[in-house]
Design an enzyme around this catalytic site. Structure first.
Site, PDB file in Angstrom:
ATOM      1  N   LYS A  16     -50.140 -39.261  -4.585  1.00  0.00           N
ATOM      2  CA  LYS A  16     -48.984 -39.230  -5.480  1.00  0.00           C
ATOM      3  C   LYS A  16     -47.875 -38.434  -4.806  1.00  0.00           C
ATOM      4  CE  LYS A  16     -47.504 -37.750 -10.081  1.00  0.00           C
ATOM      5  NZ  LYS A  16     -47.924 -37.272 -11.391  1.00  0.00           N
ATOM      6  N   LYS A  73     -48.909 -43.881  -5.715  1.00  0.00           N
ATOM      7  CA  LYS A  73     -47.811 -43.786  -6.662  1.00  0.00           C
ATOM      8  C   LYS A  73     -46.646 -43.064  -6.046  1.00  0.00           C
ATOM      9  CE  LYS A  73     -46.751 -41.520 -10.978  1.00  0.00           C
ATOM     10  NZ  LYS A  73     -47.119 -40.541 -11.921  1.00  0.00           N
TER      11      LYS A  73
END
Ligand code: PBG
Length: 324
Positions: free
Chosen positions: A196, A249
């Site tokens: 992330k 992400k």
């Protein structure tokens, strides 16, 4: 070589369909939902046209709509009434996500996989993803792990099928795995937001989830967008700690990362088509600059082509409707 070889021979009509390498289906989608304890009726998120915050009593209907469209899974984010420095309303039996999970599972049972986002940022008054030392403005990794374990167990008790930690704390997967196993939730999978990035594309989400931070940013715990080898290490560690599925992400600015992760680990791999990726297409479409359905389809297709098996996207219902 040309003229013997002409690539366009396979590009029209049914033949074009026959040689298609990537296919999108509703089955690839995970639908993000925001359940808000502070409201009585649905509220539109202004920076994300078409996305809403729902009060508890609207959650089941929305989940049913998604199920009717053939979407197999949803992920829940909670907006609590009460926020404090240690995010205490994230793990109570009667807290908002726990109630929403129970309501959806009661109604839909096996027809909907209910995933939960496991993070503190929506529940803390300072908006960070962990316990904070205010003097140094540092987010403290280790004390946060116990709380993540508690949140995961409370979600599992409520009936969640998969828990998905998004806080980028080191050791979060093993902390949650241990906590879940101790409570005999040995078969609840963990989908780790493993790679992330510290991304400006999360901007609209922070409006939606009311999770903006009061000081600093998340760069001390989320990844540097410049790094790719580091994503491999992050994912490898999470797999070693017991992650069952891994996520990258955001998605579109990180297709190279999705590709590398899928090829390196061959794990069930998800990609999060985040709020900013959604809003920019919506905004351009509202202005008439882009054809919304076409750019939606092409974007989501590119994420799958890069290697994602699953896509978390605010377009989930739109795409499922279009595929029908
Ligand atoms: C953190 C979390 C974030 C998103 C999902 N989980 C935001 C953040 O790290 O600030 C962003 C999702 C999106 O932008 O759509 N709990």
């Amino acid at each position: 070589m040309f003229p013997q070889v002409r690539m366009r021979r396979l590009r029209s009509g049914k033949i074009r369909d026959m040689v298609r390498e990537t296919e999108l289906s509703a089955n690839d989608l995970i639908y993000p939902m925001f359940v808000d304890e502070t409201i009585d009726s649905t509220v539109e998120v202004s920076s994300m046209p078409g996305v809403q915050r729902l009060p508890l009593d609207k959650v089941v209907d929305d989940a049913k709509d998604a199920a009717d469209l053939g979407i197999p899974a949803l992920i829940l984010f909670g907006i609590p009434e009460h926020k404090d420095e240690t995010g205490t309303s994230s793990y109570g039996e009667e807290d908002i996500v726990q109630q929403a999970v129970r309501a959806i599972k009661e109604d839909l049972g096996k027809d909907m996989v209910v995933m939960t986002d496991v993070c503190m940022c929506e529940y803390t008054s300072h908006g960070h993803c962990g316990i904070v030392n205010f003097e140094t403005e540092e987010v403290l990794n280790d004390p946060t792990l116990d709380i993540l374990g508690k949140i995961a167990v409370s979600h599992a008790k409520a009936g969640a099928d998969i828990v998905a930690p998004s806080g980028m704390m080191d050791g979060m997967i093993s902390a949650m795995r241990t906590a879940l196993d101790e409570e005999n939730f040995k078969n609840i999978p963990i989908m780790s937001y493993a790679a992330k990035y510290s991304s400006a594309f999360y901007g609209p989400f922070r409006d939606a989830a009311d999770s903006g931070f009061q000081f600093g940013d998340r760069s001390a715990y989320q990844m540097d967008p410049a790094n790719s080898d580091e994503a491999i290490r992050e994912v490898e560690l999470d797999i070693l700690e017991g992650a069952d599925m891994v996520m990258v992400k955001p998605a579109l600015p990180y297709l190279d990362i999705i590709y590398r992760i899928k090829h390196e680990f061959k794990m069930p791999t998800a990609a999060y088509n985040v709020s900013g990726e959604y809003s920019m297409l919506k905004a351009a479409a509202e202005k008439g600059w882009l054809d919304e359905n076409k750019v939606m389809y092409e974007s989501l297709m590119s994420i799958k082509r890069a290697g994602a098996d699953m896509i978390l996207t605010y377009f989930a219902k739109d795409l499922a409707r279009m595929l029908k």
